[in-house]
Write an enzyme that holds these catalytic residues in place. Structure first.
Site, mmCIF file in Angstrom:
data_model
loop_
_atom_site.group_PDB
_atom_site.id
_atom_site.type_symbol
_atom_site.label_atom_id
_atom_site.label_comp_id
_atom_site.label_asym_id
_atom_site.label_seq_id
_atom_site.Cartn_x
_atom_site.Cartn_y
_atom_site.Cartn_z
ATOM 1 N N GLY A 12 0.797 -1.225 0.000
ATOM 2 C CA GLY A 12 0.000 0.000 0.000
ATOM 3 C C GLY A 12 0.830 1.276 0.000
ATOM 4 N N SER A 13 2.058 1.204 -0.524
ATOM 5 C CA SER A 13 2.889 2.423 -0.486
ATOM 6 C C SER A 13 2.375 3.471 -1.477
ATOM 7 C CB SER A 13 4.369 2.095 -0.740
ATOM 8 O OG SER A 13 4.596 1.742 -2.083
ATOM 9 N N ASN A 14 1.810 3.037 -2.603
ATOM 10 C CA ASN A 14 1.217 4.013 -3.527
ATOM 11 C C ASN A 14 0.006 4.691 -2.891
ATOM 12 O OD1 ASN A 14 2.362 4.313 -6.375
ATOM 13 N ND2 ASN A 14 2.512 2.104 -6.038
ATOM 14 N N LYS A 89 -6.142 -8.565 -7.937
ATOM 15 C CA LYS A 89 -7.293 -9.364 -8.365
ATOM 16 C C LYS A 89 -7.998 -8.655 -9.509
ATOM 17 C CE LYS A 89 -6.822 -12.458 -5.190
ATOM 18 N NZ LYS A 89 -6.473 -13.844 -5.531
ATOM 19 N N ASN A 105 -5.461 2.794 -12.390
ATOM 20 C CA ASN A 105 -4.488 1.815 -11.914
ATOM 21 C C ASN A 105 -3.093 2.365 -12.154
ATOM 22 O OD1 ASN A 105 -3.469 -0.718 -10.963
ATOM 23 N ND2 ASN A 105 -3.092 -1.331 -13.085
ATOM 24 N N HIS A 107 0.804 0.974 -12.931
ATOM 25 C CA HIS A 107 1.515 -0.231 -13.363
ATOM 26 C C HIS A 107 3.009 0.104 -13.468
ATOM 27 C CE1 HIS A 107 1.792 -4.198 -15.230
ATOM 28 N NE2 HIS A 107 2.721 -3.657 -16.006
ATOM 29 N N ASP A 148 -4.592 -4.065 -17.984
ATOM 30 C CA ASP A 148 -3.576 -3.067 -18.382
ATOM 31 C C ASP A 148 -3.797 -2.473 -19.766
ATOM 32 O OD1 ASP A 148 -2.305 -3.614 -15.956
ATOM 33 O OD2 ASP A 148 -1.129 -5.227 -16.851
ATOM 34 N N GLU A 177 6.468 6.089 -9.204
ATOM 35 C CA GLU A 177 5.032 5.779 -9.074
ATOM 36 C C GLU A 177 4.379 6.674 -8.027
ATOM 37 O OE1 GLU A 177 3.822 1.657 -8.649
ATOM 38 O OE2 GLU A 177 5.734 1.002 -9.449
HETATM 39 C C1 GAR Z 1 3.403 -1.216 -7.458
HETATM 40 O O1 GAR Z 1 4.677 -1.279 -8.021
HETATM 41 C C2 GAR Z 1 2.362 -1.236 -8.548
HETATM 42 O O2 GAR Z 1 2.738 -0.546 -9.709
HETATM 43 C C3 GAR Z 1 2.253 -2.707 -8.828
HETATM 44 O O3 GAR Z 1 2.286 -3.308 -7.556
HETATM 45 C C4 GAR Z 1 3.091 -2.497 -6.690
HETATM 46 C C5 GAR Z 1 2.289 -2.220 -5.444
HETATM 47 O O4 GAR Z 1 3.077 -1.580 -4.486
HETATM 48 N N1 GAR Z 1 1.040 -3.023 -9.550
HETATM 49 C C6 GAR Z 1 0.982 -3.899 -10.539
HETATM 50 O O5 GAR Z 1 1.921 -4.580 -10.882
HETATM 51 C C7 GAR Z 1 -0.390 -3.985 -11.196
HETATM 52 N N2 GAR Z 1 -0.326 -4.777 -12.403
HETATM 53 P P1 GAR Z 1 2.407 -0.866 -3.240
HETATM 54 O O6 GAR Z 1 1.455 -1.877 -2.605
HETATM 55 O O7 GAR Z 1 3.569 -0.549 -2.323
HETATM 56 O O8 GAR Z 1 1.702 0.355 -3.724
#
Ligand code: GAR
Length: 202
Positions: A12-14, A89, A105, A107, A148, A177
């Protein structure tokens, strides 16, 4: 104030970067609900820490009723825009229909490169390095039924450096990101990226 709902599976850092932008006042939005399929996720812990409504909803807890339960949670808290933040999911038709054009989203690659089913998280960075790419990056895009493939809203390049391991590349991309996702929401909140706001149709 744009009301934001989040779907997240892991760290959940984003999501945290977006919450922080709201708290700092750089993003005129209010995080109002977080849903995770993973009861142990950092995302749910971060939501509780920030006093945001947090729900663990998964195929295990809800079976066939999952899509409706996620939609009900988002609507209960009047989420207007949905941010997928490391949600691993596939979204159900209920949410896709009710929030069409309002689901974002992030990516960790320069889509359409290194996207699609099975391409997520560290797998993306491994594939980028295996392909010998000179650059990678991050993409914020709208979500539709296909993995995507929705309209790209923002993209930023990140160099691949000699000697990069998937972990070092991931770290460099993740830093971008965090900035890019919040910045894209700032543009949406300011009406610079038109999306169909504000009311859910369901
Ligand atoms: C992030 O790098 C995001 O771009 C990726 O999962 C990570 C989640 O990090 N998402 C995908 O690959 C989606 N296809 P986070 O939980 O620290 O935000």
């Amino acid at each position: 104030m744009l009301r934001l709902g989040f779907l997240a599976s892991h760290t959940g850092s984003n999501m945290q970067a977006i919450i922080d932008a709201c708290t700092a006042g750089t993003l005129a939005a209010e995080p109002c609900v977080v849903v995770s399929n993973n009861s142990q996720s950092g995302a749910l812990a971060r939501a509780r820490q920030a006093n945001i409504a947090a729900y663990h909803l998964s195929a295990q807890t809800h079976g066939e009723a999952l899509g409706g339960a996620i939609l009900a949670a988002l609507q209960r808290h009047r989420a207007e825009v949905i941010c997928l933040a490391g949600y691993m999911k596939r979204l159900g038709a209920e949410v896709l229909t009710a929030y069409e054009g309002r689901i974002l989203n992030i990516h960790p690659s320069l889509l359409p490169k290194f996207g699609g089913q099975g391409m997520y998280g560290m797998r993306v960075h491994e594939a980028v390095l295996a392909a010998g790419e000179q650059e990678s990056g991050a993409t914020v895009h709208l979500v539709d039924e296909e993995y995507d493939q929705g309209r790209v809203l923002a993209q930023e390049k990140v160099p691949v450096k000699a000697g990069d391991a998937p972990e070092t590349l991931q770290k460099r991309v993740l830093a971008v990101e965090h900035r890019l996702y919040a910045a894209t929401l700032v543009r949406i909140a300011a009406g610079k990226i038109p999306i169909p706001l504000p009311h859910c149709r369901a």
